[in-house]
Design a protein around this motif. Structure first.
Motif, PDB file in Angstrom:
ATOM      1  N   TYR A   9       2.601  -2.708  -8.017  1.00 55.48           N
ATOM      2  CA  TYR A   9       3.295  -2.526  -6.741  1.00 55.48           C
ATOM      3  C   TYR A   9       4.345  -3.625  -6.611  1.00 55.48           C
ATOM      4  O   TYR A   9       4.219  -4.683  -7.240  1.00 55.48           O
TER       5      TYR A   9
ATOM      6  N   TRP B   5      -3.521   6.236  -3.413  1.00 53.61           N
ATOM      7  CA  TRP B   5      -2.371   5.897  -4.235  1.00 53.61           C
ATOM      8  C   TRP B   5      -1.069   6.276  -3.543  1.00 53.61           C
ATOM      9  O   TRP B   5      -0.943   7.352  -2.956  1.00 53.61           O
ATOM     10  N   ALA B   6      -0.092   5.387  -3.655  1.00 56.89           N
ATOM     11  CA  ALA B   6       1.208   5.613  -3.031  1.00 56.89           C
ATOM     12  C   ALA B   6       2.064   6.535  -3.896  1.00 56.89           C
ATOM     13  O   ALA B   6       1.833   6.662  -5.099  1.00 56.89           O
TER      14      ALA B   6
ATOM     15  N   TRP C 154      -2.694  -0.477 -11.013  1.00 56.26           N
ATOM     16  CA  TRP C 154      -1.674   0.179 -10.196  1.00 56.26           C
ATOM     17  C   TRP C 154      -0.657  -0.865  -9.722  1.00 56.26           C
ATOM     18  O   TRP C 154      -0.884  -1.557  -8.744  1.00 56.26           O
TER      19      TRP C 154
ATOM     20  N   ALA D 111      -4.890  -3.959  -8.650  1.00 52.78           N
ATOM     21  CA  ALA D 111      -3.560  -4.357  -9.125  1.00 52.78           C
ATOM     22  C   ALA D 111      -3.507  -4.431 -10.645  1.00 52.78           C
ATOM     23  O   ALA D 111      -2.423  -4.457 -11.229  1.00 52.78           O
TER      24      ALA D 111
ATOM     25  N   GLN E 251       7.564   4.840  -6.686  1.00 51.77           N
ATOM     26  CA  GLN E 251       8.722   4.176  -6.115  1.00 51.77           C
ATOM     27  C   GLN E 251       9.992   4.707  -6.794  1.00 51.77           C
ATOM     28  O   GLN E 251      10.037   4.825  -8.019  1.00 51.77           O
TER      29      GLN E 251
END
Length: 253
Positions: free
Chosen positions: A144, A242-243, A142, A139, A246
């Motif tokens: 979120y 990794w997403a 990265w 975190a 957004q």
């Protein structure tokens, strides 16, 4: 002669596993936390005061931290490794709905407590040409949704680690930031206020990291030759990556 490690936040999860791993390798350990009953039980399981000692205090309290360190018996004062594991996340809400008191608790624990105990032990660690391992998080790197202050506090831990590394490179001190990803521990129950259903949903089928995985990683860092430093290390379970970025989309008529 056995080396000595001080491990903060050792009453559960990563800290407890780290203490067990180091004792298994012949180290003596000082374990800290706020829950005296758990500390006492852990010390017994680690072999009693010949191998381990527990000091109970709230790391957010500077006076209590100083007093606890000052109470160490002579045989545990020569500390070779400081493992700053104590930390927490509180809540998962968006920034505009979060509880300010929870934000401040995270800052006081994850940042202020960590830098306080580090500064109080630096002279000893320099004299021993020792090791500092700070528990950050992915975190830190990265962000979120819902991470807000928790992620920011871990970004501080990562940058503080690099700053220490820069300042202390001429002193023979090694400094490492360990940055775990999805990990199964009591940490998540604390974050969700004891919501077992949320805990179960988070980890179901994910094969997350376990405290023993992080303990093994930290022991590996500590066991490297004295001239080798791991600056920072991200550790994820294979299932996590990794997403996508957004994207918020406006509602259209």
């Amino acid at each position: 002669m056995s080396k000595t490690a001080l491990i903060t936040g050792a009453t559960a999860g990563f800290g407890e596993a780290i203490a067990r791993r180091f004792v298994a390798e012949g180290w003596n350990v000082i374990v800290t936390g706020r829950r005296k009953d758990r500390l006492d039980q852990l010390v017994l399981e680690l072999g009693g005061e010949a191998r381990a000692i527990g000091i109970c205090f709230d790391i957010r309290d500077e006076a209590a931290t100083r007093a606890a360190l000052g109470s160490l018996p002579l045989e545990f004062q020569a500390i070779d490794a400081l493992i700053n594991n104590a930390g927490l996340a509180l809540g998962t809400g968006m920034a505009d709905t979060c509880d300010l008191a929870e934000w401040k608790t995270m800052i006081d624990t994850n940042i202020t407590g960590l830098v306080t105990i580090t500064r109080l032990l630096l002279e000893t660690l320099v004299a021993r040409r020792g090791l500092v391992v700070n528990l950050a998080s992915i975190a830190a790197n990265w962000p979120y949704p819902g991470g807000n202050v928790y992620g920011a506090s871990k970004a501080f831990v990562r940058q503080f680690s690099l700053g220490l590394r820069s300042d202390l490179s001429s002193k023979g001190i090694r400094v490492t930031s360990i940055e775990p990803g999805l990990s199964e521990s009591e940490f998540t129950l604390v974050r969700t206020g004891g919501d077992q259903a949320s805990y179960d949903r988070l980890y179901q089928g994910a094969n997350p990291l376990q405290p023993e995985d992080i303990a093994e990683t930290i022991y590996w860092v500590s066991s490297l030759p004295a001239h080798v430093n791991i600056n920072s290390l991200e550790v994820m379970p294979v299932s996590q990556s990794w997403a996508p970025f957004q994207v918020h989309r406006e509602q259209t008529a």
